[in-house]
Scaffold this active site. Structure first.
Site, PDB file in Angstrom:
ATOM      1  N   LYS A  29       0.870  -1.190   0.000  1.00  0.00           N
ATOM      2  CA  LYS A  29       0.000   0.000   0.000  1.00  0.00           C
ATOM      3  C   LYS A  29       0.899   1.230   0.000  1.00  0.00           C
ATOM      4  CE  LYS A  29      -4.308  -1.446   2.159  1.00  0.00           C
ATOM      5  NZ  LYS A  29      -5.189  -1.289   3.340  1.00  0.00           N
ATOM      6  N   HIS A  32      -8.327   1.418  12.781  1.00  0.00           N
ATOM      7  CA  HIS A  32      -7.943   2.492  11.863  1.00  0.00           C
ATOM      8  C   HIS A  32      -9.106   3.400  11.475  1.00  0.00           C
ATOM      9  CE1 HIS A  32      -4.348   0.086  11.709  1.00  0.00           C
ATOM     10  NE2 HIS A  32      -3.777   0.826  10.785  1.00  0.00           N
TER      11      HIS A  32
HETATM   12  P1  NAD Z   1       7.133   8.446  10.295  1.00  0.00           P
HETATM   13  O1  NAD Z   1       7.510   7.923   8.992  1.00  0.00           O
HETATM   14  O2  NAD Z   1       6.633   9.841  10.384  1.00  0.00           O
HETATM   15  O3  NAD Z   1       8.342   8.254  11.294  1.00  0.00           O
HETATM   16  C1  NAD Z   1       8.203   8.674  12.616  1.00  0.00           C
HETATM   17  C2  NAD Z   1       9.320   9.652  13.045  1.00  0.00           C
HETATM   18  O4  NAD Z   1      10.495   8.908  13.357  1.00  0.00           O
HETATM   19  C3  NAD Z   1       9.726  10.651  11.993  1.00  0.00           C
HETATM   20  O5  NAD Z   1      10.039  11.873  12.610  1.00  0.00           O
HETATM   21  C4  NAD Z   1      10.994  10.027  11.414  1.00  0.00           C
HETATM   22  O6  NAD Z   1      11.857  10.972  10.824  1.00  0.00           O
HETATM   23  C5  NAD Z   1      11.607   9.423  12.640  1.00  0.00           C
HETATM   24  N1  NAD Z   1      12.481   8.280  12.417  1.00  0.00           N
HETATM   25  C6  NAD Z   1      12.332   7.273  11.539  1.00  0.00           C
HETATM   26  N2  NAD Z   1      13.253   6.329  11.746  1.00  0.00           N
HETATM   27  C7  NAD Z   1      14.021   6.760  12.749  1.00  0.00           C
HETATM   28  C8  NAD Z   1      15.121   6.207  13.434  1.00  0.00           C
HETATM   29  N3  NAD Z   1      15.586   4.988  13.150  1.00  0.00           N
HETATM   30  N4  NAD Z   1      15.709   6.918  14.424  1.00  0.00           N
HETATM   31  C9  NAD Z   1      15.205   8.140  14.761  1.00  0.00           C
HETATM   32  N5  NAD Z   1      14.145   8.695  14.179  1.00  0.00           N
HETATM   33  C10 NAD Z   1      13.541   8.010  13.184  1.00  0.00           C
HETATM   34  O7  NAD Z   1       5.981   7.547  10.964  1.00  0.00           O
HETATM   35  P2  NAD Z   1       5.728   5.980  11.021  1.00  0.00           P
HETATM   36  O8  NAD Z   1       5.054   5.753  12.302  1.00  0.00           O
HETATM   37  O9  NAD Z   1       6.929   5.205  10.682  1.00  0.00           O
HETATM   38  O10 NAD Z   1       4.680   5.752   9.833  1.00  0.00           O
HETATM   39  C11 NAD Z   1       3.414   6.327   9.860  1.00  0.00           C
HETATM   40  C12 NAD Z   1       2.899   6.388   8.449  1.00  0.00           C
HETATM   41  O11 NAD Z   1       2.771   5.063   7.931  1.00  0.00           O
HETATM   42  C13 NAD Z   1       1.532   7.009   8.339  1.00  0.00           C
HETATM   43  O12 NAD Z   1       1.534   7.934   7.271  1.00  0.00           O
HETATM   44  C14 NAD Z   1       0.614   5.852   8.014  1.00  0.00           C
HETATM   45  O13 NAD Z   1      -0.480   6.221   7.255  1.00  0.00           O
HETATM   46  C15 NAD Z   1       1.533   4.954   7.260  1.00  0.00           C
HETATM   47  N6  NAD Z   1       1.130   3.537   7.271  1.00  0.00           N
HETATM   48  C16 NAD Z   1       1.087   2.888   6.091  1.00  0.00           C
HETATM   49  C17 NAD Z   1       0.762   1.554   6.065  1.00  0.00           C
HETATM   50  C18 NAD Z   1       0.800   0.808   4.766  1.00  0.00           C
HETATM   51  O14 NAD Z   1       0.345  -0.335   4.719  1.00  0.00           O
HETATM   52  N7  NAD Z   1       1.348   1.379   3.722  1.00  0.00           N
HETATM   53  C19 NAD Z   1       0.480   0.855   7.247  1.00  0.00           C
HETATM   54  C20 NAD Z   1       0.538   1.564   8.445  1.00  0.00           C
HETATM   55  C21 NAD Z   1       0.877   2.916   8.446  1.00  0.00           C
HETATM   56  N1  GLY Z   2      -1.997  -1.407   7.172  1.00  0.00           N
HETATM   57  C1  GLY Z   2      -3.114  -2.002   6.547  1.00  0.00           C
HETATM   58  C2  GLY Z   2      -2.801  -2.762   5.312  1.00  0.00           C
HETATM   59  O1  GLY Z   2      -1.663  -2.846   4.900  1.00  0.00           O
HETATM   60  O2  GLY Z   2      -3.676  -3.287   4.705  1.00  0.00           O
END
Ligand code: NAD
Ligand code: GLY
Length: 369
Positions: free
Chosen positions: A147, A252
């Site tokens: 996704k 979600h």
């Molecule tokens: P993010 O990508 O914003 O990362 C969180 C924070 O941590 C950011 O400030 C980033 O710069 C920092 N960071 C990342 N790695 C680091 C590290 N190793 N050390 C220090 N800092 C670090 O947030 P997230 O929680 O990783 O992802 C959330 C996003 O993922 C949302 O946009 C959500 O919609 C999406 N998401 C997508 C799916 C999918 O299936 N594609 C599933 C769940 C969530």
């Molecule tokens: N995070 C929900 C999905 O990948 O379907």
């Protein structure tokens, strides 16, 4: 050379199958990139927080097999998961003469991963890409399953594509620099796999939550591996969310409403999901699907992970109405009917609607007053 130990979870999607490698010290191993298509150039897409920490190591590994390794550091934050930032990736690709064989590598959390994946899906109608997730949330969820996308001011992840990576490389060492709040946010997506698919995993989480919070390497390895196994199992059966895959959205529907309603970035995605799981569990209870003890047990686990269990007030006049308005935009909605992922306390989840009046009661009971 002796490779450090790592585990591999395979995701079976016919010609789009790929491996998820999980272990320590993987970023500095050029062997992680064995078997990927040949290309003259690679663009690592990261952000301004993660690039200074890990890009040089990854560039050195990739530099051993690719002639040109470029780096783009995007602005950091959910608030930047939009068209303007996505366009920076296309700008970099075109300004550097990249072609349809160019490999994109996403180095960062879910925001970087989702945007890089969407760029890979659409640049020259599709270029190969690899996910190198550096947050717990990205390692256990967003980097796996294909996704990709960006947010719209009116709704979360509203514009995107299904597009699988060629590989996912989870270096557990990168979790050591993650801020505590982000580690907790990742635990929300780990916890979700228990009620929807594996109660033994929920038992394990209850026993090992303190080790996870202390970033114990073995505990993290187990949590990432089991989460990826469950996600791979679900996605292999329903890649494009015709049915089963929707269970991965437990929490979600409410969570996305919190994120959008509060303004992207105010609540972390995992925090919204955590609170959303409590609301969805409570709704399941009100519908007679699960008993109150299980809901209480889930709530305790979420609290122990350092996550919120009470929702924010999105509208002082009609809070539940605002939640409902935002949730109607959810991608699972069907002809205006909001559909929720509900649980039964025996690791089975179902997706169905619920009367607005009942949903209102649950929101009222689960929000700060
Ligand atoms: P993010 O990508 O914003 O990362 C969180 C924070 O941590 C950011 O400030 C980033 O710069 C920092 N960071 C990342 N790695 C680091 C590290 N190793 N050390 C220090 N800092 C670090 O947030 P997230 O929680 O990783 O992802 C959330 C996003 O993922 C949302 O946009 C959500 O919609 C999406 N998401 C997508 C799916 C999918 O299936 N594609 C599933 C769940 C969530
Ligand atoms: N995070 C929900 C999905 O990948 O379907």
């Amino acid at each position: 050379m002796t490779l450090p130990p790592f585990q591999t979870v395979a995701i079976d999607l016919a010609e789009r199958s790929y491996d998820i490698h999980i272990g320590s010290g993987l970023l500095c191993l050029d062997a992680m990139f064995d078997g990927l298509p040949r290309a003259t150039s690679v663009l690592i897409v990261s952000n301004q927080t993660v690039a200074p920490l890990y890009a040089a190591t990854l560039q050195a590994s990739l530099g051993q097999r690719y002639a040109k390794v470029l780096l783009l550091a995007l602005p950091d934050g959910e608030v930047h998961k939009n068209w303007q930032t996505l366009n920076l990736i296309f700008d970099a690709l075109l300004q550097n003469g990249c072609d349809r064989k160019t490999l994109l590598v996403a180095l960062g959390g879910g925001v970087v991963g989702d945007m890089t994946g969407f760029a890979a899906a659409s640049f020259m109608r599709g270029v190969p890409f690899v996910q190198v997730p550096t947050t717990l949330l990205a390692q256990v969820d967003s980097s796996v399953g294909g996704k990709t996308g960006i947010n719209h001011p009116l709704g979360k992840n509203m514009v995107g594509a299904f597009y699988q990576p060629l590989r996912v490389i989870c270096d557990l060492d990168s979790l050591q620099t993650l801020p505590m709040r982000e580690l907790s946010a990742g635990l929300a997506e780990v916890i979700k796999y228990g009620p929807i698919a594996d109660l033994q995993f929920m038992d394990w989480l209850e026993l090992n939550m303190d080790r996870l919070l202390a970033r114990d390497a073995d505990a993290l390895a187990h949590a990432v591996r089991r989460s990826c196994e469950i996600k791979a199992w679900v996605v292999a059966q329903d890649e494009r969310e015709g049915g089963l895959r929707a269970i991965l959205n437990f929490g979600h529907t409410f969570g996305h409403a919190i994120e959008a309603g509060m303004g992207y970035g105010a609540w972390l995605h995992g925090e919204g999901v955590a609170c959303g799981m409590v609301m969805a569990a409570k709704l399941s209870e009100r519908l007679g699907l699960v008993d109150a003890d299980f809901v209480a047990r889930l709530k305790v686990l979420i609290l122990r992970a350092g996550l919120p269990v009470l929702g924010p007030v999105l509208d002082a006049q009609d809070n539940a109405g605002r939640y409902l308005e935002l949730m109607r935009l959810d991608k699972k909605s069907d002809a205006g009917e909001i559909r929720f992922v509900l649980i039964d306390g025996a690791s089975k989840a179902t997706v169905r609607g619920a009367p607005d009046a009942l949903v209102r009661e649950v929101i009222d009971a689960c929000c700060r007053v």
